[in-house]
Structure formats: structure tokens, C-alpha cells
Design a protein around this motif. Structure first.
Motif, short mmCIF file in Angstrom:
data_model
loop_
_atom_site.label_atom_id
_atom_site.label_comp_id
_atom_site.label_asym_id
_atom_site.label_seq_id
_atom_site.Cartn_x
_atom_site.Cartn_y
_atom_site.Cartn_z
N ASP A 129 9.53 2.49 -11.54
CA ASP A 129 9.85 3.77 -12.20
C ASP A 129 9.87 4.74 -11.51
O ASP A 129 9.74 5.87 -11.79
CB ASP A 129 8.78 3.77 -13.46
N ILE A 130 10.18 4.58 -10.20
CA ILE A 130 10.24 5.69 -9.16
C ILE A 130 11.24 6.90 -9.65
O ILE A 130 10.72 7.73 -9.10
CB ILE A 130 10.14 5.22 -7.79
N ALA A 131 12.21 6.55 -10.09
CA ALA A 131 13.25 7.58 -10.51
C ALA A 131 13.13 8.02 -11.78
O ALA A 131 13.85 8.93 -12.38
CB ALA A 131 14.57 6.88 -10.12
N LYS A 132 12.22 7.61 -12.72
CA LYS A 132 11.95 7.77 -14.04
C LYS A 132 11.86 9.37 -14.34
O LYS A 132 12.22 9.76 -15.51
CB LYS A 132 10.81 6.96 -14.63
N GLU A 133 11.08 9.89 -13.32
CA GLU A 133 10.95 11.42 -13.73
C GLU A 133 11.76 12.23 -13.12
O GLU A 133 11.73 13.59 -13.22
CB GLU A 133 9.44 11.68 -13.46
N LEU A 134 12.66 11.83 -12.43
CA LEU A 134 13.93 12.82 -12.01
C LEU A 134 14.60 13.35 -13.05
O LEU A 134 14.96 12.55 -14.10
CB LEU A 134 14.74 11.97 -10.89
N PRO A 135 15.21 14.46 -12.95
CA PRO A 135 16.29 15.03 -13.92
C PRO A 135 17.50 14.21 -13.87
O PRO A 135 18.11 13.86 -13.07
CB PRO A 135 16.42 16.29 -13.42
N GLN A 163 0.80 -1.22 -0.11
CA GLN A 163 0.02 0.09 -0.16
C GLN A 163 0.78 1.00 0.10
O GLN A 163 0.52 2.30 -0.56
CB GLN A 163 -0.84 0.04 1.26
N GLU A 164 1.85 1.19 0.74
CA GLU A 164 2.77 2.42 0.70
C GLU A 164 3.41 2.61 -0.54
O GLU A 164 3.84 3.68 -0.86
CB GLU A 164 3.92 2.18 2.01
N ALA A 165 4.02 1.57 -1.05
CA ALA A 165 4.70 1.63 -2.39
C ALA A 165 3.60 1.94 -3.32
O ALA A 165 4.12 3.02 -4.20
CB ALA A 165 5.38 0.12 -2.92
N LYS A 166 2.48 1.87 -3.27
CA LYS A 166 1.54 2.15 -4.38
C LYS A 166 1.46 3.73 -3.89
O LYS A 166 1.29 4.65 -4.92
CB LYS A 166 0.09 1.44 -3.95
N ARG A 167 1.25 4.21 -2.73
CA ARG A 167 1.00 5.66 -2.67
C ARG A 167 2.38 6.46 -3.03
O ARG A 167 2.24 7.64 -3.54
CB ARG A 167 1.09 5.55 -1.05
N LEU A 168 3.57 5.80 -2.77
CA LEU A 168 4.84 6.65 -3.29
C LEU A 168 4.89 6.71 -4.72
O LEU A 168 5.29 7.82 -5.32
CB LEU A 168 6.03 5.72 -2.87
N ALA A 169 4.47 5.54 -5.54
CA ALA A 169 4.37 5.53 -6.92
C ALA A 169 3.23 6.82 -7.32
O ALA A 169 3.44 7.64 -8.23
CB ALA A 169 3.86 4.23 -7.52
N LYS A 170 2.13 6.86 -6.92
CA LYS A 170 1.08 7.90 -6.94
C LYS A 170 1.56 9.32 -6.77
O LYS A 170 1.47 10.27 -7.53
CB LYS A 170 -0.08 7.67 -6.14
N LYS A 171 2.44 9.43 -5.66
CA LYS A 171 2.73 10.77 -5.08
C LYS A 171 4.14 11.01 -6.33
O LYS A 171 4.21 12.33 -6.60
CB LYS A 171 3.53 10.85 -3.85
N ASN A 172 4.90 10.20 -6.48
CA ASN A 172 5.87 10.65 -7.39
C ASN A 172 6.10 10.50 -9.04
O ASN A 172 7.07 11.15 -9.62
CB ASN A 172 7.32 9.57 -7.05
N LEU A 173 4.97 10.13 -9.44
CA LEU A 173 4.88 10.01 -10.78
C LEU A 173 3.70 10.91 -11.61
O LEU A 173 2.72 10.77 -10.83
CB LEU A 173 4.55 8.44 -11.11
#
Ligand SMILES: Nc1ncnc2c1ncn2[C@@H]1O[C@H](COP(=O)(O)OP(=O)(O)O)[C@@H](O)[C@H]1O
Length: 196
Positions: free
Chosen positions: A52-58, A5-15
Motif C-alpha cells: 500500500d506504499i502508494a495508497k496515500e499519493l494523490p 527492516q527497510e521496507a518496514k521503515r518505508l511503510a511507517k514513513k509513508n503511511l
């Protein structure tokens, strides 16, 4: 270690919304593949949500994280920047989200390229990313059906297709993919020659 659940929340927050939708589809296919292949479904879900949690980092931020975590950088600086985000995602999973499970970290780390000696979970995340439900390249549906039927054979097909696309597009293919493809073919089909 964080919960699914927490990983899901992180994905939603970061992507972005689009990438979260992709991630959510990767999770669905990964869990189905895990179920069919006797792999822990929570591990598959965790790796999928974080892949893909780092995919949108510069790029400069990815570079900074790789330099600060040299030991976990899996040779990234000698490899194409396109493959950095998986390695950085594994670093963040370990250092920020407390994931110590090497199988989960490996699957996140090699999700773009594959690698030698891929575990079932490595194959599941690599293929769930490549054949996720929203993918609309012409071979996506048949590749998904094939991998659902047979994880090993589907992964060989996926690695082969990815290598062929990159070559057709004039791009360098990561050494890890070439090594994975040759090894998987050798293990599955025996001596049959590799055509790349
Ligand atoms: N095996 C590979 N070797 C080198 N570059 C690759 C490889 N696989 C993918 N790439 C490059 O990395 C980019 C990101 O790959 P990936 O993370 O799988 O894409 P996506 O965002 O579609 O999930 C691709 O667009 C491609 O240019």
C-alpha cells in the motif's frame, strides 16, 4: 534489494498511522500464510510492507507515475483508478527501492484485484490484505480461518466475495478479478460453473 527492516521503515514513513497498522497486520498474516505454504517468508514480508506504499499519493501523482512508466503500468489507464495504487506501488518498489524479484513485484501489483495465473505469493498478499486482523466486516474471521486452512480454496472464496460486494454496490469489477475467479474455480473444482 532493500531488507525487510527497510521496507518496514518505508511503510511507517509513508503511511498514516491507521494504514501502517493495516500494513503491519497484512505482514503478520502474509508471513503466517507463507510459512504454511512453503513460500519464502521474507518475500511475503517485503511485499506486504510495500503493497500500500502508494495508497496515500494523490491521484494526479499516481497518473504521472503510470504515464512515466508505461511499460510497467499493466494497462492501468484502462482500469478503475481504485486499482492504480498497487500498480504504482510495484513501480516504486522496482524503481525506487531496487526490488527486481518478479514474484514480489507481481504480488504487490495485483493485490487489489488478483490476476490470471496467480502464484502462491500473489494469493498470499491478495488474501492477507482482504482478511487482515483488523478487518471487521462480518465474514472477515471465517475468511481468514479458511485461507489459513487452504490457500487455494480461501482465495477462491475471497475473490468471489469481493466480486459479489462490488456488484452489490453497483461498481464495475476489474477484468483481472473476473478472470482470476473463473480460472481458480476451474482449476480447483474442475468444470463447476461460475456464477458471475
Ligand atoms: N476487483 C476489483 N475491481 C474493481 N475495483 C475494486 C476491486 N477490488 C477493490 N476495488 C475497489 O478498490 C478499492 C480499494 O481496494 P483495496 O486496495 O483492496 O482496499 P483497502 O484499502 O480496503 O485495502 C475498493 O474500495 C474498491 O472500491
Amino acid at each position: 534489494m532493500i531488507s525487510v527492516q527497510e521496507a518496514k521503515r518505508l511503510a511507517k514513513k509513508n503511511l498514516s498511522e491507521k494504514r501502517y497498522e493495516h500494513t503491519s497486520n497484512v505482514k503478520k498474516l502474509a508471513v503466517e500464510l507463507a510459512r504454511r505454504n512453503g513460500v519464502d517468508e521474507d518475500k511475503a514480508a517485503l511485499a506486504a510492507y510495500l503493497h500500500d506504499i502508494a495508497k496515500e499519493l494523490p491521484k494526479d501523482r499516481l497518473l504521472q507515475i503510470l504515464r512515466e512508466n508505461d511499460i510497467m503500468s499493466d494497462n492501468a489507464l484502462q482500469r478503475a483508478p481504485a486499482v492504480w495504487h498497487g500498480i504504482v506501488a510495484a513501480i516504486l518498489a522496482k524503481t525506487e527501492y531496487g526490488i527486481e524479484d518478479e514474484e514480489i513485484l507481481s504480488a504487490i501489483r495485483c493485490h487489489t484485484t488478483g490476476k490470471l495465473n496467480m502464484s502462491k505469493l500473489d494469493k498470499i498478499i491478495y488474501m492477507a490484505d482482504m482478511a487482515s486482523y483488523e478487518r471487521n466486516y462480518p465474514e472477515a474471521a471465517s475468511l481468514r480461518a479458511h485461507v489459513l486452512e487452504n490457500l487455494d480454496r480461501g482465495t477462491i472464496e475471497g475473490l468471489g466475495m469481493s466480486i459479489a460486494w462490488l456488484k452489490a454496490g453497483g461498481k464495475n469489477v476489474d477484468e483481472y478479478s473476473l478472470a482470476a475467479y473463473a480460472q481458480q474455480r476451474q482449476q480447483y473444482y474442475g468444470g463447476a460453473g461460475v456464477s458471475f
